[in-house]
Design an enzyme around this catalytic site. Sequence first.
Site, PDB file in Angstrom:
ATOM      1  N   ASP A 199     -24.681  15.284 -26.963  1.00 48.08           N
ATOM      2  CA  ASP A 199     -24.641  16.010 -28.224  1.00 48.08           C
ATOM      3  C   ASP A 199     -23.672  17.184 -28.209  1.00 48.08           C
ATOM      4  O   ASP A 199     -23.551  17.901 -29.179  1.00 48.08           O
ATOM      5  CB  ASP A 199     -26.042  16.522 -28.587  1.00 48.08           C
ATOM      6  CG  ASP A 199     -26.746  15.513 -29.458  1.00 48.08           C
ATOM      7  OD1 ASP A 199     -26.084  14.526 -29.846  1.00 48.08           O
ATOM      8  OD2 ASP A 199     -27.930  15.706 -29.741  1.00 48.08           O
ATOM      9  N   HIS A 257       3.802   6.677   5.687  1.00 46.92           N
ATOM     10  CA  HIS A 257       2.617   7.400   6.149  1.00 46.92           C
ATOM     11  C   HIS A 257       1.738   6.634   7.132  1.00 46.92           C
ATOM     12  O   HIS A 257       1.008   7.232   7.901  1.00 46.92           O
ATOM     13  CB  HIS A 257       1.791   7.916   4.959  1.00 46.92           C
ATOM     14  CG  HIS A 257       0.888   6.902   4.324  1.00 46.92           C
ATOM     15  ND1 HIS A 257       1.270   6.132   3.260  1.00 46.92           N
ATOM     16  CD2 HIS A 257      -0.383   6.522   4.620  1.00 46.92           C
ATOM     17  CE1 HIS A 257       0.270   5.324   2.922  1.00 46.92           C
ATOM     18  NE2 HIS A 257      -0.743   5.532   3.734  1.00 46.92           N
ATOM     19  N   HIS A 307       0.811  -1.225   0.000  1.00 46.63           N
ATOM     20  CA  HIS A 307       0.000   0.000   0.000  1.00 46.63           C
ATOM     21  C   HIS A 307       0.849   1.282   0.000  1.00 46.63           C
ATOM     22  O   HIS A 307       0.736   2.095  -0.919  1.00 46.63           O
ATOM     23  CB  HIS A 307      -1.006  -0.041   1.153  1.00 46.63           C
ATOM     24  CG  HIS A 307      -1.649   1.274   1.457  1.00 46.63           C
ATOM     25  ND1 HIS A 307      -2.487   1.907   0.581  1.00 46.63           N
ATOM     26  CD2 HIS A 307      -1.545   2.097   2.546  1.00 46.63           C
ATOM     27  CE1 HIS A 307      -2.894   3.056   1.117  1.00 46.63           C
ATOM     28  NE2 HIS A 307      -2.334   3.194   2.299  1.00 46.63           N
ATOM     29  N   GLU A 358       0.649   5.264  12.711  1.00 44.54           N
ATOM     30  CA  GLU A 358      -0.703   4.762  12.911  1.00 44.54           C
ATOM     31  C   GLU A 358      -0.716   3.272  13.269  1.00 44.54           C
ATOM     32  O   GLU A 358      -1.416   2.858  14.178  1.00 44.54           O
ATOM     33  CB  GLU A 358      -1.486   5.010  11.608  1.00 44.54           C
ATOM     34  CG  GLU A 358      -2.905   4.529  11.582  1.00 44.54           C
ATOM     35  CD  GLU A 358      -3.802   5.346  12.488  1.00 44.54           C
ATOM     36  OE1 GLU A 358      -3.329   6.322  13.072  1.00 44.54           O
ATOM     37  OE2 GLU A 358      -4.977   4.971  12.608  1.00 44.54           O
ATOM     38  N   ASP A 359       0.090   2.478  12.581  1.00 51.14           N
ATOM     39  CA  ASP A 359      -0.056   1.025  12.669  1.00 51.14           C
ATOM     40  C   ASP A 359       1.048   0.305  13.437  1.00 51.14           C
ATOM     41  O   ASP A 359       1.059  -0.917  13.478  1.00 51.14           O
ATOM     42  CB  ASP A 359      -0.129   0.427  11.247  1.00 51.14           C
ATOM     43  CG  ASP A 359      -1.437   0.820  10.567  1.00 51.14           C
ATOM     44  OD1 ASP A 359      -2.367   1.206  11.285  1.00 51.14           O
ATOM     45  OD2 ASP A 359      -1.503   0.741   9.324  1.00 51.14           O
ATOM     46  N   ASP A 419      -2.970   8.536  -0.800  1.00 45.93           N
ATOM     47  CA  ASP A 419      -3.370   7.434   0.083  1.00 45.93           C
ATOM     48  C   ASP A 419      -4.825   7.068  -0.192  1.00 45.93           C
ATOM     49  O   ASP A 419      -5.179   5.907  -0.415  1.00 45.93           O
ATOM     50  CB  ASP A 419      -3.177   7.897   1.536  1.00 45.93           C
ATOM     51  CG  ASP A 419      -3.735   6.908   2.546  1.00 45.93           C
ATOM     52  OD1 ASP A 419      -3.484   5.707   2.395  1.00 45.93           O
ATOM     53  OD2 ASP A 419      -4.423   7.369   3.487  1.00 45.93           O
TER      54      ASP A 419
END
Length: 709
Positions: free
Chosen positions: A259, A72, A48, A76-77, A139
Amino acid sequence: MSDIDRLAEELTTYLTKEQIDHVCRAYYYAEQAHEGQKRRSGEYYITHPLAVAGILSKMHMDYQGLMAAMLHDVIEDSEIKKDAIAKQFGNTVADIVDGVSKLTNIRFENRAAAQGENFQKMSLALAKDIRVILVKLADRMHNMRTLSAMPPYKRRAKAKETLEIYSPIAHRLGMHDMCVEFEELGFAAIYPMRAKLLSQAVSKARGERKKFVSDVIENIQDALKQYNISAKITGREKHLYSIYQKMKLKKKSFSEIMDVFGVRIVTQSIDECYRVLGLVHNLHKPIPGRFKDYIAIPKANGYQSLHTTLFGAHAIPVEIQIRTNEMDDMANNGIAAHWLYKEQEVALAESQDHSKIWIQNLLELQKTTTDPAEFIENVKTDLFPNAVYVFTPKGDILELPTGATAIDFAYAVHTQIGNTCVACRINKRLSSLSEPLESGQTIEIITASNAHPRSVWLNFAISSKARSNIKHFLKQQNRQESINLGKRLLNTMLPHISPLYEDLEALPKEVISALLKKLDITNKNDLLEEIGSGKRLNYITGYLTKLLSQHQELAAKPSVNTDEQLLLITGQEGSVISFAQCCHPIPGDAISGYLQIGKGITIHRQKCSELSLNKSRHELLADVGWDDHTKGVFEVNLSLQILKNKTVFSTIVFSITAADGEIIQFLIEDSDLHTYKASVIIGVKDRIHLAKIIRKLRHIPDILSVHRK
Ligand code: MN
C-alpha cells in the site's frame, strides 16, 4: 558475428580503438588458456569471463579493468603464473587478476573463521585497487545468473554467501542495481517456492493499483509542466527480497507494504530538485517527519537524494525520491559511476574516500579482534545501513550506527581520542557520554591525557570499533591491576607464613623457582597475576608455607602487629577491587574485603548483613583498611522522606551539588498524599564529606528525614 566482436563494437561508444584491441588481446589469451575447459552448463569456459567483462562494460569499466575481467580465472584454472600475465599485459592488469584469484581461492564453507579471513584479504585488495572488487562482484553476478546449472545444495550455499557477503559489499559501495539483483537471485535460489508465490502476489497487487500510480505520476507531470521543469518521473517497484525482509523482520503484512507507493523524479539540476520538492508538497500534504535531505548530507556510500512521503488520494502514502541525473547514476551504480562520469572527479574522490575509510576500519578491527567469529559478527553489524550522521567540529560528516553515543564518535574520529575521552559537547552543550546521538548534531570530544577507557562504557558504546578497543584496553589493564594486587596480597600474607621474610623480593631464589616450577608458570608476573585474580590462592600459600618451612626448617609463627599487615585501599585499584552494592562503603567506614576467585576483592562495610549471611561463599577474608591518601568518588545510598512540594527536588539537587556531591541516581520509591520516599545514590569523597551533605539536607524544611542505608 562472434560474441567478442559484438562486445568490441559496444566498447566503441566509450573506448579508443587501441584500448579495445588490448581488451580483445586479453580475450584471445584467456580463450587459449581455458582451451578444452567447459562450464557445468556445457558451454565453453571462455563464455564466462566474456560475460563478466560484458557486465562491467555496462558500467563503462576502463580497458584495464575489462582486460582483468577476461583474465580473471586464468591463474586459478591454468598453469599460467602472475609474472607471465604481467609480461604480456602489464603490472596493473596482473595485480587485478592476482587480487581476484586470491579472493576466489578462499573458500567460505560457512565457517566464521573462513569468512573473517576472506574479508580481510578482500579488504586488503580493495584498499589497493577498487577494480579487484568490481571484477569479483561481476564474476559473482554472472555465476548467480547461471546458478541453475549447479546442484541444489551448491546453489543454496552460493546464494547464502551472496546475500551475506556480496550484496552488502555492493550496498556499501553504493551499487544499488547490483545489490538488488544479488538479492533477487539469492532469494529465488534459497527459497524458490516463497519467491514464486510472492512474485505472483506482487503482480496481482500491481495490476489492481496501476490506475492509482499512473494518476499520481500524471498529477506530478502536469504540475511540473506548468513550471517548465522537465524531469523523468517513474513509479518505483519494490523488489521481492525487500518485501520478504519487511514481512519477516518488521512483521508487516503484505498489503501494508504494497500500500506504499514509490515515485522517483529525476531532474537536470540540484536547484530543480528543491523546486520539485516544493511543488509536490503543494500538490499533496507531506507526512510530517518523513522529509530527509540526503543532498545536503549524503549517506556514507555516496547516496544523494531528497526523500519525502505524501498523503496521496484516499490517504494512501506515496514515497517520493527527487534527485539529479548524476545522483541517479551514483545511486544505481555507486562507485562504478566513476567510469560513467569521468569528468566528475570530485564526486568520485568522495565516494572512494568513504569506502577507503570503511576498509581502514576493517583493518584496524582485525588488529584488535583475535576471535574470527567475533570479527565477522562485528563486520556484519557494520555492514547494515541503520545509521546516524553527525558533524565533527570542523564540519566533516561521520556515519555511526543507530544508537551510537559520543564514545562511538570519539573512537570513529581516532582510537587515541576514544581512549582518552572524558566528556563531550553535543551542539555546544556539555552532555553525557552515554546520550544516543541524533543525525545533524555537532559533537566535540573533550580529552585528558591521563584518562583511560572505563568498563561502564561497554554499556553504551555500540560500534564494533569502540567496543573492541575498550575491551582490549580493559584486558591489558586488568592484568596489570591483578599483578599489583597480587604483589600487595603476597606481601601482606608473607609475614604470616614466615616472620623472616618481609616481602617477595626477600624470598630465596630457589624457593621462588621451585614454586614457579610446581605451578607450571614461567615468570613472577604471571604468578602475581594468578594471586591477584584469586586463582589457586589457597594452593599457592599452602605450597609456599611448605617450601619455606622446608627451606628454613622453621615453624612459621605469626607474631606480627596486624595493623601493619592491612591491605590498604587507595581507591585507584580499578576493577580488581570493587565496592559492594549492598552496603556502599566509603572511606572512613570500618570495612572487610572478600577475595573471590577470578573476581578480585569486594569491599563491604563490616556491619553489612549481606556479608555475614554469605560468609561461606567467600573464599578468603582479607584484612583491609583505607589508605591515608584515598582518592576518588564513592557511591553512597541515602534514604529521604520528603514533603510534596513543587520546588523541593531542585532544592535537594542544588544542596547536594553545592556541597560538591555528585548525584548518580534519584529514585522515588513510594509516595502518598503528602510525602515521597526517595532513594538517592550520591558520589562523595569520604565520611566527612557525607556528613556535611547530610547536614545540609537536614536543613531543608521539606525534608522530614535523611539517613544512610
Ligand atoms: Mn570466474
